[in-house]
Design an enzyme around this catalytic site. Structure first.
Site, PDB file in Angstrom:
ATOM      1  N   HIS A  44       1.000  -1.165  -0.051  1.00  0.00           N
ATOM      2  CA  HIS A  44       0.009  -0.034   0.047  1.00  0.00           C
ATOM      3  C   HIS A  44       1.028   1.064  -0.059  1.00  0.00           C
ATOM      4  O   HIS A  44       2.029   1.170   0.405  1.00  0.00           O
ATOM      5  CB  HIS A  44      -0.786  -0.038   1.382  1.00  0.00           C
ATOM      6  N   HIS A 130       6.489   7.160  -0.960  1.00  0.00           N
ATOM      7  CA  HIS A 130       6.714   5.960  -1.247  1.00  0.00           C
ATOM      8  C   HIS A 130       6.033   4.609  -0.835  1.00  0.00           C
ATOM      9  O   HIS A 130       5.088   4.757   0.005  1.00  0.00           O
ATOM     10  CB  HIS A 130       8.247   5.664  -0.325  1.00  0.00           C
TER      11      HIS A 130
END
Ligand code: 3AM
Length: 197
Positions: A44, A130
């Site tokens: 995720h 990120h």
């Protein structure tokens, strides 16, 4: 309960990310480093870590997260594989966001404004950027150079997906790794299309 807001990768982006993990696993410089790789179903992009909250506060937080977001859907692209922190003992391997940063920052600001009043501690003001691939376990400081070099050498072709929802997850920590349970999800796209006097 540990809660966080996240953006789900679509199936193709998840497959591409798993492929990067596979290549990283095979890199000779990483073979003797213990990495806890994020499982495919757990991949995720964290939008905001909300911290530990009392179970009684979960319902209002789920209701807040379930409201449509005032942001149009947008494309996020991931490219460079990287190691954090940038010096010292390596701890996290991730893919950096190469496109969609401005939109992520705006969505993060909305998340802070929406969830902040329901929390006892402020949400980290740093915008996200990120997708974590794996976490290193007790990697010595001396391994930093070769780990960073190996990860920089992965040469990841950019790939991305269309972000069209935000999810609220509960993170349950366990010795075998965290598991994430979705508590709420709401679409992006609730936008005012023109200046309203
Ligand atoms: O998806 P990433 O790896 O960026 O590192 C944790 C993970 O982020 C982060 O929340 C995400 C879901 O677990 N996280 C966990 N504890 C944290 C903390 N105390 C934290 N972020 C900031 N402060």
């Amino acid at each position: 309960m540990r809660l966080f807001l996240a953006l789900d990768l679509d199936a193709a982006a998840r497959a591409r990310t798993v492929e990067v993990q596979r290549r990283a696993r095979r890199a000779p410089a990483l073979r003797d480093v213990a990495v806890r790789w994020v499982r495919p179903e757990n991949l995720h992009l964290t939008l905001a870590f909300l911290g530990e909250v009392d179970a009684g506060r979960a319902a209002p937080m789920a209701r807040a997260a379930a409201e449509p977001w005032r942001h149009a859907p947008f494309r996020v692209e991931l490219a460079t594989a990287d190691v954090a922190p940038p010096s010292g003992a390596p701890r996290t391997l991730w893919l950096s966001v190469s496109a969609g940063r401005a939109q992520l920052a705006r969505l993060h600001a909305e998340a802070r404004a929406r969830m902040g009043p329901l929390l006892s501690a402020p949400v980290d003001p740093r915008p996200p950027g990120h997708v974590t691939l794996g976490r290193l376990r007790r990697a010595p400081r001396s391994s930093g150079g070769r780990v960073r070099e190996a990860v920089a050498g992965l040469a990841v072709p950019a790939f991305g997906w269309r972000v069209d929802s935000v999810a609220l997850y509960e993170s349950r920590l366990a010795p075998g790794g965290a598991s994430y349970r979705p508590l709420a999800r709401a679409p992006l796209g609730c936008v005012i299309l023109d200046a309203v006097p």
